[in-house]
Design an enzyme around this catalytic site. Structure first.
Site, short mmCIF file in Angstrom:
data_model
loop_
_atom_site.label_atom_id
_atom_site.label_comp_id
_atom_site.label_asym_id
_atom_site.label_seq_id
_atom_site.Cartn_x
_atom_site.Cartn_y
_atom_site.Cartn_z
N GLU A 187 37.16 -2.66 75.14
CA GLU A 187 38.54 -2.24 75.00
C GLU A 187 39.53 -3.39 74.78
O GLU A 187 40.42 -3.64 75.59
CB GLU A 187 38.99 -1.46 76.24
CG GLU A 187 38.28 -0.16 76.44
CD GLU A 187 38.81 0.63 77.63
OE1 GLU A 187 38.56 1.85 77.67
OE2 GLU A 187 39.49 0.04 78.49
N GLU A 398 32.29 4.88 78.08
CA GLU A 398 33.05 5.15 79.29
C GLU A 398 33.70 6.52 79.18
O GLU A 398 34.29 6.86 78.16
CB GLU A 398 34.16 4.12 79.55
CG GLU A 398 33.69 2.77 80.04
CD GLU A 398 34.84 1.84 80.39
OE1 GLU A 398 35.92 2.33 80.81
OE2 GLU A 398 34.68 0.62 80.26
#
Length: 504
Positions: A187, A398
């Site tokens: 991310e 995730e």
């Protein structure tokens, strides 16, 4: 199209306005895992010759963490990793996604000194996983930069791409004989926007409108450099795969007006497109929405050129296509509408984006203010990726739900049930999704939220010096999903079957 989902065991149970009609099978090649990150679970912050990272520095020297805690001990996985592997075998997962602490392996941040103890620790984890028949998936960078390198400018320093390649070379040589799936970054949008552009993550520089773009520019070049390093020097012998994991939340237009549809497209390009377009699109480079808007705002604010750095033609080609799959983290959805304001005097990411983003009050909540339960947004996000990036293989690395740490976590079970169904809806529509990962294996240090918001399948007693782990109800639920390779079907009545083509 014939559905690839197999149905069996007709049940018919009504719960909370949703209908459980049958179980849905996952594709034969589908795999399940759980994830963690080094700073959030390891502890051992100064064990052996490990040096400070930016999260050690932030938690020790600021008051930004809401409960004034830190990751000095966290889950104590530095000493309890064998229990972590045991938990993974209890769940029956196919893989474990974990990250490496740069400052534990390279105490100075540079590759002239490699820690024997750091290598020993990660070798022990990898070997224990393989003995337990759990595949290791390794994230090279999950937000914990050595402080020594942050002192040199961190990711705003273009030389960081070389330093990151040196670190990656060390870990490929050390672990690549056993690790066959690598993630360069986790991310990057989050740590660039919130860490360099804002105060939400380390190093909390708050250089909004400039810092996030400079750091992201370096990260993209660093990713490409490491991809090519692996592709040319390690893949022939190690035969692994490598990519990046990007964050991707869905942005739902508030109305079907052209203005709101345009606003949703812009929001998606400033989110998924920021890192997705340079790597996964056919054209490469930053999305036009970003280039045009940031250039326009920069000119209005008196800058001589855009605050968004430009890639050369050679750099665009060098970065484009540097993936073997698309790693995706998804949690929630936002509504978006056009912003009528025109006077953006101060440079900032929000002003550059120039849209209004919010969440509906009717959407179910979690312990995290930003995390609303909107499963149909997951389906739309996956369809958007399929349509914009030529249907790449997507590995969801995730997806999770936060609460206060209760062991009878029915809300978490419901979240995963809903989101697994939403993901299968995308599979049925033709999306090429091959993996699903729960965040997180266990409760851990949730960055600036400390230990106030907990995502784990296992409860960790942070008041116990032994950091006892206890399976929650969700752990048993996920174990059964993995064992059956199936999930109860849920039809969410809020899914309005939005026409994705409107945002293409």
């Amino acid at each position: 199209m014939v559905s690839r989902t197999v149905f069996f065991v007709i049940i018919l149970i009504s719960e909370c306005g949703r209908i459980f009609a049958y179980k849905r099978k996952f594709p034969n090649n589908f795999s399940f895992g759980a994830a963690t990150a080094s700073y959030q679970i390891e502890g051992g912050w100064n064990a052996s010759d490990k040096s400070e990272n930016i999260w050690d520095d932030l938690t020790h020297n600021t008051n930004l963490v809401v409960d004034k805690t830190n990751g000095d001990v966290a889950c104590n996985s530095y000493n309890l990793y064998k229990r972590d592997v045991e938990m993974l075998t209890e769940l029956g997962v196919d893989f474990y996604r974990f990250s490496l602490s740069w400052s534990r392996i390279l105490p100075t941040g540079f590759s002239e000194k490699i820690s024997d103890d750091g290598l020993k620790y990660y070798n022990a984890i990898i070997d224990n996983l393989l003995e337990a028949n759990v595949t290791p998936i390794v994230t090279i960078y999950h937000w914990d930069l050595p402080k020594s390198l942050q002192d040199l400018g961190g990711w705003t320093n273009p030389l960081m791409a070389d330093y990151f390649a040196d670190f990656s070379n060390v870990v490929f040589e050390a672990f690549g004989d056993r690790v066959k799936t690598w993630l360069t970054f986790n991310e990057p949008l989050v740590f660039c926007q919130q860490g360099y552009g804002g105060m939400g993550k380390a190093p909390a520089l708050n250089l909004t409108g400039v810092g996030e773009y400079l750091s992201a520019h370096t990260v993209l070049k660093a990713h490409a450099k490491v991809y090519h390093l692996y592709d040319e020097n390690f893949r022939p012998a190690q035969k692994g795969r490598i990519s990046m994991t990007i964050s991707g939340q869905w942005y739902e237009p508030d109305t079907d007006s052209p203005e709101d549809l345009e606003a949703a497209l812009v929001a998606e390009q400033f989110d998924v497109g920021w890192f997705g377009h340079p790597i996964f699109s056919k054209e490469g480079d930053y999305p036009n929405a970003m280039k045009e808007r940031i250039m326009k705002r920069s000119e209005e604010q008196g800058y001589t050129k855009s605050r968004l750095p430009e890639f050369t033609a050679e750099e665009i080609e060098y970065i484009k296509g540097t993936y073997d799959f698309l790693g995706l983290n998804h949690y929630t959805t936002y509504s978006v509408k056009a912003n009528g304001e025109t006077n953006f005097v101060e440079p900032s990411f929000e002003h550059d984006r120039g849209v209004k983003v919010f969440q509906e009050a009717t959407w179910p909540s979690s312990a995290s203010s930003w995390l609303k339960v909107v499963p149909w947004g997951f389906t739309k996000m996956l369809k958007w990726i399929r349509s914009n990036y030529a249907n790449p293989e997507v590995m969801v690395f995730e997806n999770g739900f936060s609460d206060n740490g209760t062991t009878d976590d029915q809300d978490r079970i419901n979240y995963h049930r809903l989101y697994l169904n939403a993901m299968l809806d995308a599979v049925d529509s033709g999306c090429n999704i091959t993996a699903y990962t729960v965040w997180s294996l266990m409760d851990n240090m949730e960055w600036l939220r400390g230990y106030t918001e907990l995502f784990g399948l296992y409860r960790v007693d942070f008041n116990d010096t032994e950091r006892k782990r206890t399976p929650k109800s969700s752990a048993f639920y996920y174990r059964d999903v993995i064992k059956d390779r199936a999930v109860e079907h849920v039809k969410n009545k809020d899914d309005d079957d939005f026409d994705i083509s409107l945002l293409l």
